[in-house]
Write a protein that holds these residues in place. Structure first.
Motif, PDB file in Angstrom:
ATOM      1  N   SER A 262      11.302   0.609   0.830  1.00 43.54           N
ATOM      2  CA  SER A 262       9.859   0.568   0.588  1.00 43.54           C
ATOM      3  C   SER A 262       9.266   1.444  -0.762  1.00 43.54           C
ATOM      4  CB  SER A 262       8.860   0.886   1.676  1.00 43.54           C
ATOM      5  OG  SER A 262       8.976   2.155   2.088  1.00 43.54           O
ATOM      6  N   ASP A 263       8.275   0.707  -1.332  1.00 42.74           N
ATOM      7  CA  ASP A 263       7.648   1.453  -2.469  1.00 42.74           C
ATOM      8  C   ASP A 263       7.224   2.874  -2.007  1.00 42.74           C
ATOM      9  OD1 ASP A 263       8.146  -0.760  -3.750  1.00 42.74           O
ATOM     10  OD2 ASP A 263       6.046  -1.098  -3.932  1.00 42.74           O
ATOM     11  N   GLU A 289       8.120  -3.785  -4.259  1.00 46.62           N
ATOM     12  CA  GLU A 289       7.381  -4.749  -3.210  1.00 46.62           C
ATOM     13  C   GLU A 289       6.172  -5.101  -3.796  1.00 46.62           C
ATOM     14  OE1 GLU A 289       8.257  -2.882   1.223  1.00 46.62           O
ATOM     15  OE2 GLU A 289       6.746  -1.817  -0.063  1.00 46.62           O
ATOM     16  N   ASN A 306      -1.001  -2.050  -1.965  1.00 42.32           N
ATOM     17  CA  ASN A 306       0.018  -1.616  -2.322  1.00 42.32           C
ATOM     18  C   ASN A 306      -0.299  -0.563  -3.534  1.00 42.32           C
ATOM     19  OD1 ASN A 306       2.754  -1.391  -1.505  1.00 42.32           O
ATOM     20  ND2 ASN A 306       3.202  -2.060  -3.621  1.00 42.32           N
TER      21      ASN A 306
END
Length: 398
Positions: A262-263, A289, A306
Motif C-alpha cells: 500500500s502507499d 494506489e 490518500n
C-alpha cells in the motif's frame, strides 16, 4: 566533484497531475486537473505539502493563500514523451523518451491470433473476458466462471497493458507468473502486440466475493538502453526500489527491492530507510494506489483521503531525513478522478525538491521541460553524465 547530498529519496505520486501542459487537446484530455478537482471535494488537508510550496505552482481549492516563504523548490514539469502512462513517465525520469506509444486494445480487445497463442501458452485454458474493463468489475463478473471451468481471465485497461487474473488457490501463483512471463514473450515478438506491461493479477476469495492481493507482478518491456539506475550502480551508488519500481525497470539497475504494498506501507519503508545512518544511496519509491485505487476507479473522495495520508507520512519522512539528504517528488502522468472514462490524463506534473540544508530564497523553478529534469539532479549529484530527457537545474538548488 564532491557530492552535495549523500542520499537522494525520490517519491513518485503515481497519477497526481496538476492540469494543462499545453498538449491536453492532442490527447483528448482538455480540462483534466487531478489535484485541483480532487481538492474541490473540500476534503484535502495538506499542511506539509503547503509548507513545501505546492500552492505556488498550481491551483488547490480552498488552499489559495500564497506561501512566499515555502521551504522547497517547486516547478511544473511538461513531459517530453508522446504518452501518458507509467512506463513512459518513469523511463523519462531516468533518461528514455517514448516517441511512439505502445499499442492499446481498449476498443476491441486483443486480436484472435494473439488470444490463440496465449491459450496454448496457458496450458490450454480458455481465455474469457478479453475486453477493456475495471479489474474489480471483471473479477466480480467472471471469477466464479474462471474457478469452476478452469478458464483464465484476460483483460486490458485504459493503458498499454495485458492483465491476467488467477486465483491464488485454484490457479496458483507459480502458474500465474509462468503465464505472465509467456505472455510477455509472445507480445514482445510482434510490434503490434507489444504492450508496455503484462500484469499478473492474483486474487483470493470464494462465491463471487473476491479480493486482489499484493502478490501482483508487472512484466514490463525491458528498457532499450541503460538508464540513470545502471549508471548509479556502476558508480557504486546503492539503488533501492520501493513499490512498482523494480517491475517498471525489469530489475535493471536495481540493487535492493521492497515489493509493491500500500502507499502507506511504501512510505513507511522510505521513512525507515531515512532513519538509518547510510550514505551513497538512491531510494526510488512509487505510490501506485493514487492511480490504481482512486484514479482509474474515479474515486475522488478516496483520492483526497490518500493525499491526506501521504501528507502525514511526508512530514514523518522529512523529520527522519538527514541534513545532507535530498527529497525529490513528482508524478508520472495524470489520472483525474472527475474526468469521463477511466483512462490516464495528460497533465503537467508537480516537482517538489527539498533538503534541510537549503538556504536559497528564490525557490520557484517555473515550467520545466522533461521528467528527466529529476534524473539530471541525481546525475549531477553523483557525478554522472547528463540525460537528454530533461533540464539541468542542479546549480539552482542552494
Amino acid at each position: 566533484m564532491k557530492k552535495k547530498f549523500k542520499r537522494i529519496f525520490m517519491i513518485v505520486t503515481d497519477s497526481l497531475g496538476i492540469g494543462d501542459d499545453g498538449r491536453q487537446e492532442e490527447f483528448s484530455d482538455s480540462g483534466a486537473d487531478t489535484l485541483f478537482h480532487v481538492s474541490q471535494s473540500g476534503l484535502l488537508e495538506i499542511p506539509t505539502w503547503k509548507k513545501l510550496g505546492i500552492t505556488e505552482i498550481t491551483k488547490v481549492f480552498n488552499h489559495n493563500q500564497k506561501n512566499k516563504d515555502h521551504i522547497a523548490y517547486m516547478g511544473r514539469i511538461i513531459e517530453k514523451s508522446n504518452a501518458k502512462d507509467t512506463l513512459a513517465g518513469h523511463w523519462e525520469m531516468m533518461g528514455i523518451e517514448t516517441q511512439v506509444p505502445n499499442p492499446q486494445f481498449i476498443e476491441n480487445g486483443f486480436p484472435a491470433e494473439l488470444i490463440e497463442k496465449l491459450e496454448k501458452a496457458f496450458d490450454g485454458r480458455k481465455i474469457i473476458g478479453n475486453r477493456n474493463a475495471s479489474g474489480t468489475v471483471i473479477l466480480s463478473e467472471l471469477g466464479d466462471q474462471e474457478i469452476k471451468n478452469g478458464h483464465i481471465i484476460v483483460y486490458t485497461s485504459p493503458d498499454s497493458t495485458l492483465q491476467i487474473c488467477g486465483h491464488e488457490k485454484y490457479t496458483g501463483l507459480d502458474n500465474l507468473y509462468r503465464y505472465a512471463k509467456a505472455a510477455r514473450e509472445i507480445c514482445s515478438s510482434r510490434p503490434e502486440w507489444n504492450v508496455a506491461r503484462i500484469i499478473a493479477r492474483p486474487y483470493v476469495g470464494e462465491n463471487g466475493e473476491f479480493t486482489r492481493t499484493f502478490n501482483r507482478h508487472d512484466y514490463a518491456n525491458k528498457p532499450p538502453k541503460d538508464t540513470i539506475l545502471n549508471k548509479l550502480q556502476e558508480k557504486g551508488i546503492k539503488t533501492i526500489a520501493v513499490g512498482k519500481i523494480n517491475d517498471i525497470f525489469v530489475g535493471q539497475g536495481i540493487d535492493k527491492v521492497f515489493p509493491p504494498a500500500s502507499d502507506n506501507e511504501n512510505m513507511d519503508v522510505a521513512i525507515e530507510l531515512a532513519s538509518q545512518k547510510t550514505e551513497n544511496e538512491f531510494i526510488f519509491v512509487n505510490l501506485v494506489e493514487f492511480d490504481s485505487h482512486y484514479g482509474h476507479r474515479r474515486n475522488l473522495e478516496g483520492y483526497a483521503h490518500n493525499i491526506n495520508s501521504f501528507d502525514i507520512k511526508l512530514a514523518k519522512l522529512i523529520n527522519a531525513m538527514n541534513e545532507d539528504d535530498l527529497l525529490i517528488m513528482t508524478s508520472d502522468h495524470g489520472n483525474d478522478p472527475s474526468f469521463p472514462g477511466s483512462n490516464h490524463t495528460r497533465e503537467a506534473l508537480p516537482l517538489t525538491i527539498y533538503s534541510k540544508s537549503f538556504t536559497g530564497k528564490n525557490r520557484n523553478l517555473g515550467i520545466l521541460k522533461g521528467l528527466g529534469t529529476t534524473g539530471n539532479i541525481i546525475a549531477r549529484n553523483f557525478d554522472l553524465d547528463l540525460i537528454d530527457t530533461g533540464e539541468d537545474i542542479f546549480d539552482k538548488l542552494i
